[in-house]
Design an enzyme around this catalytic site. Structure first.
Site, short mmCIF file in Angstrom:
data_model
loop_
_atom_site.label_atom_id
_atom_site.label_comp_id
_atom_site.label_asym_id
_atom_site.label_seq_id
_atom_site.Cartn_x
_atom_site.Cartn_y
_atom_site.Cartn_z
N GLU A 1 55.36 72.34 66.08
CA GLU A 1 54.30 71.49 65.54
C GLU A 1 54.38 70.14 66.23
OE1 GLU A 1 54.89 71.22 61.27
OE2 GLU A 1 55.52 73.32 61.29
N ASP B 1 52.96 60.50 63.84
CA ASP B 1 53.65 59.24 63.62
C ASP B 1 52.89 58.38 62.61
OD1 ASP B 1 55.65 57.48 63.98
OD2 ASP B 1 54.96 56.72 65.91
N LYS C 1 61.68 64.20 70.97
CA LYS C 1 60.89 62.97 71.10
C LYS C 1 60.31 62.84 72.50
CE LYS C 1 61.74 60.68 67.16
NZ LYS C 1 61.75 59.35 66.72
P1 AMP Z 1 62.59 60.76 61.31
O1 AMP Z 1 61.78 59.72 60.60
O2 AMP Z 1 62.78 60.49 62.77
O3 AMP Z 1 63.82 61.15 60.57
O4 AMP Z 1 61.67 62.05 61.33
C1 AMP Z 1 61.40 62.72 60.15
C2 AMP Z 1 59.99 62.50 59.76
O5 AMP Z 1 59.08 63.05 60.70
C3 AMP Z 1 59.66 63.19 58.50
O6 AMP Z 1 59.96 62.41 57.38
C4 AMP Z 1 58.17 63.41 58.60
O7 AMP Z 1 57.50 62.42 57.88
C5 AMP Z 1 57.84 63.22 60.06
N1 AMP Z 1 57.08 64.33 60.62
C6 AMP Z 1 55.95 64.20 61.35
N2 AMP Z 1 55.47 65.37 61.72
C7 AMP Z 1 56.26 66.32 61.21
C8 AMP Z 1 56.25 67.74 61.23
N3 AMP Z 1 55.30 68.42 61.90
N4 AMP Z 1 57.23 68.38 60.58
C9 AMP Z 1 58.20 67.70 59.93
N5 AMP Z 1 58.26 66.35 59.86
C10 AMP Z 1 57.31 65.67 60.50
#
Ligand code: AMP
Ligand code: ZN
Length: 664
Positions: free
Chosen positions: A111, A115, A309
């Site tokens: 997926e 952001d 990323k």
């Molecule tokens: P991080 O903030 O780097 O820990 O990344 C986790 C966050 O990515 C999650 O809390 C989600 O809000 C976000 N996110 C965005 N797109 C997705 C997706 N397709 N699947 C899971 N999380 C996602």
């Protein structure tokens, strides 16, 4: 009983149209028709509070105020994601997974990683009951009122939904809406927002949900959690969520091999800029739910998912100097002057440093080698300092405390990230900024005069405010640099012509803070001339449609200022329009004051818009929907039968076009 059915059928219809428009991106009725239905429902609900429903589409327009956002514990924890920055990392992860799971073939759902601001929505019996921010993953803030205004979030589900579940997703602000919001802010003399992501998460915490409703937020979903939800894989879950009415981006792909995963990443790394919203990577998830359960979680994140990323395009270069710009409203913006460097196809020489906090946070100093990035924002930004390259005698940046242009001590109000120069009438860029605004295309549209000439005229002492423009003579201008006889003549002529510009644009041109084009129109219409507007109180101003406290206060304080009054009285002497023109007023009466008309069908002599204009010009109001408050229904050909029935049942007189014209 009949009313209840009517209300329910309107709700169902509006729900379906909302879904078509905001989720499927495929509208089947016009905005106008939609508004009529919405208005009809609003009226019915207002009259019949006994049929209140917390899922009604009328809640989309907002209005509920949240004073304190209550803390809510997530029933299922919201985990973070592990990040990988290279394909090797990702391949290692896949190997580890495969080892744990044994020989069984492992598939992945890929997926996009949106952001924005993460959100968890709780549905019970098909209704949205709560929307909670991620917070620390264990508990977040209840932002339900604000979430309800986001059009793509279903308030009521269709089909056979599980009786209770949470669904996770991301609230994003698409680029286009973000740019539009910033454009409007700039027009009002406000600071533009920095980037879509922060603006999206800031929006969720606004107290007034009506303000949230105005923002073009979107909600993209990717995960359902709960018990016995009835799917076996991540990919099935996405399809199921989509079927229930959620907006699940179509980019998601089921990949059977590691190669396919890498192809997905390559594809979106190249094409992500074509998407309407920001993404910062790809999330690779083990597809089978059974596999997911076997893999479980670490203390922070699922073992079955990994974020990859994208690399933001980044370069490093030397920061030569920090300078400070003063805007038309006095706001100070620090600017990094860089050793020119090529980034994402363009040469970058300058980058915004935003404000004092940003400089302090990153400890940015002159002479540093800095990393410059082009992300979602249009202007490149400095994301960090290469400390290994810091010169030995480097000194911390001391933010200016006096205006670089006029030396006035700067001010900073609490809660505002920016410093301001309060010397409104003595600070050169504020003075020229106001004049430049006055002459701009949407304001007085003065031909033959541009921004640089304004600065020149100010510098040589010929103008100090926009009223001075009207005293300029050809003889004064000709000796100036780059001024020929012809251009001098054009300038004087352009200024003289501007006295024909209508009052509403003059009002905008004055540069009253928060009075943009639309507000100026509203004020001109409501007050007709500047004398009436000048004496209006805050309370009176607020009673005008769409004028809020902040605008009202700004208008009042503008007209309390002696310098402004003096400039206005001079402009008046020079012939600038300070009232709605006579021929506009000529056809205007107050004859229909206090009466509300609904116009429906096709007419013989006038178009529908002409008819509406006639009503408004004569002091009447045009309603979009028949209610007990409607005075008359003006009926043309092909009017829907439901309108007639409704008018009859409420006892609203139905009149023809000629009846109406006779009335006048
Ligand atoms: P991080 O903030 O780097 O820990 O990344 C986790 C966050 O990515 C999650 O809390 C989600 O809000 C976000 N996110 C965005 N797109 C997705 C997706 N397709 N699947 C899971 N999380 C996602
Ligand atoms: Zn200043």
């Amino acid at each position: 009983m009949e009313i209840k059915q009517k209300i329910e059928s309107l709700r169902a219809a509006l729900r379906q149209h909302n879904y078509n428009y905001y989720v499927l991106d495929n509208a089947t009725i016009s905005d106008f028709e939609f508004d009529i239905k919405l208005k009809e429902l609003q009226d019915l609900e207002a009259k019949h509070p006994e049929f209140y429903d917390a899922s009604s589409p009328t809640l989309r327009v907002g209005g509920a105020i949240t004073k304190n956002f209550e803390t809510v514990v997530h029933e299922h924890r919201m985990y973070s994601l592990d990040n990988s920055y290279s394909k090797e990392d990702l391949e290692d992860w896949e190997k580890r997974i495969q080892k744990i799971l044994g020989d069984a073939p492992v598939e992945f759902t890929c997926e996009l990683k949106y952001d924005g601001a993460s959100i968890s929505l709780t549905y019970e019996n098909g209704r949205l009951v709560r929307g909670v921010t991620r917070g620390d993953g264990f508990q977040g803030d209840d932002v339900t009122n604000n979430i309800k205004t986001i059009r793509s979030v279903p308030l009521q589900l269709n089909g056979d939904y599980p009786s209770k579940f949470d669904i996770r997703g991301e609230i994003v602000l698409p680029y286009e809406g973000f740019a539009k919001m910033n454009q409007e802010r700039i027009e009002k003399g406000e600071e533009p927002y920095m980037n879509p992501r922060n603006t999206a998460s800031g929006s969720l915490k606004l107290q007034d949900s009506a303000l949230v409703a105005e923002r073009p937020l979107d909600c993209l979903l990717y995960g359902m959690v709960g018990v016995n939800l009835g799917f076996e894989s991540q990919f099935q879950m996405l399809e199921r969520a989509r079927y229930l009415g959620f907006k699940v981006p179509k980019a998601a792909k089921l990949c059977k091999t590691t190669d396919e995963v890498l192809q997905f990443i390559d594809h979106w790394d190249k094409h992500r800029h074509e998407l309407p919203y920001e993404t910062d990577g790809v999330v690779v998830k083990v597809n089978s739910i059974q596999h997911q359960e076997e893999l479980g979680y670490t203390s922070k994140s699922p073992r079955w998912a990994m974020a990859y990323k994208f690399k933001a395009e980044q370069v490093s270069t030397v920061l030569n100097e920090i300078t400070y710009q003063v805007g038309r409203t006095g706001a100070i913006t620090p600017v990094a002057n860089l050793e020119p460097v090529l980034l994402a196809g363009t040469t970058v020489k300058r980058a915004s440093l935003h404000n004092a906090d940003q400089i302090e946070k990153l400890d940015i100093r002159e002479g540093d080698t800095v990393f410059v990035e082009k992300g979602g924002e249009i202007i490149p930004k400095i994301v960090g300092v290469d400390f290994t390259k810091r010169p030995i005698h480097s000194q911390p940046t001391i933010y200016i405390d006096h205006c670089p242009e006029c030396s006035t001590p700067l001010e900073r109000t609490e809660g505002d990230a920016k410093h301001y120069c309060p010397n409104e009438y003595g600070c050169p860029p504020q003075i020229t900024g106001r004049i430049q605004h006055y002459i701009s295309r949407k304001a007085m549209d003065i031909e033959g005069l541009g921004g640089e000439t304004v600065e020149l005229l100010f510098k040589v002492g010929l103008i100090n405010n926009y009223a001075d423009l009207y005293l300029l003579t050809k003889e004064q201008l000709i000796p100036l640099e780059r001024m020929a006889e012809k251009s001098a003549e054009n300038l004087v002529k352009g200024v003289a012509e501007s006295v024909k510009i209508p009052f509403e644009r003059v009002l905008f041109a004055l540069g009253i803070r928060f009075v943009g084009e639309t507000v100026a129109k509203k004020l001109a219409k409501a007050y007709k001339n500047i004398d009436a507007l000048m004496i209006a109180s805050v309370e009176e101003l607020i009673s005008v449609d769409e004028i809020g406290q902040r605008i009202a206060e700004s208008v009042v304080s503008f007209f309390r200022n002696d310098i402004n009054l003096e400039i206005i009285s001079r402009l008046r002497r020079y012939g600038v329009q300070f009232e709605v023109s006579a021929d506009k007023l000529e056809h205007q009466t107050n004859f229909l004051k206090g009466q509300t008309f609904v116009v429906s069908g096709v007419f013989e002599n006038l178009s529908r818009d002409e008819l509406k204009k006639l009503i408004e010009d004569n002091g009447g109001k045009v309603g979009s929907n028949i209610s007990s408050k409607t005075s008359y229904l003006v009926a043309g050909d092909n009017m829907g039968p439901s309108k007639r029935t409704k008018a009859e049942s409420l006892g609203v007189p139905i009149i023809s076009e000629s009846d109406f014209l006779n009335m006048l």
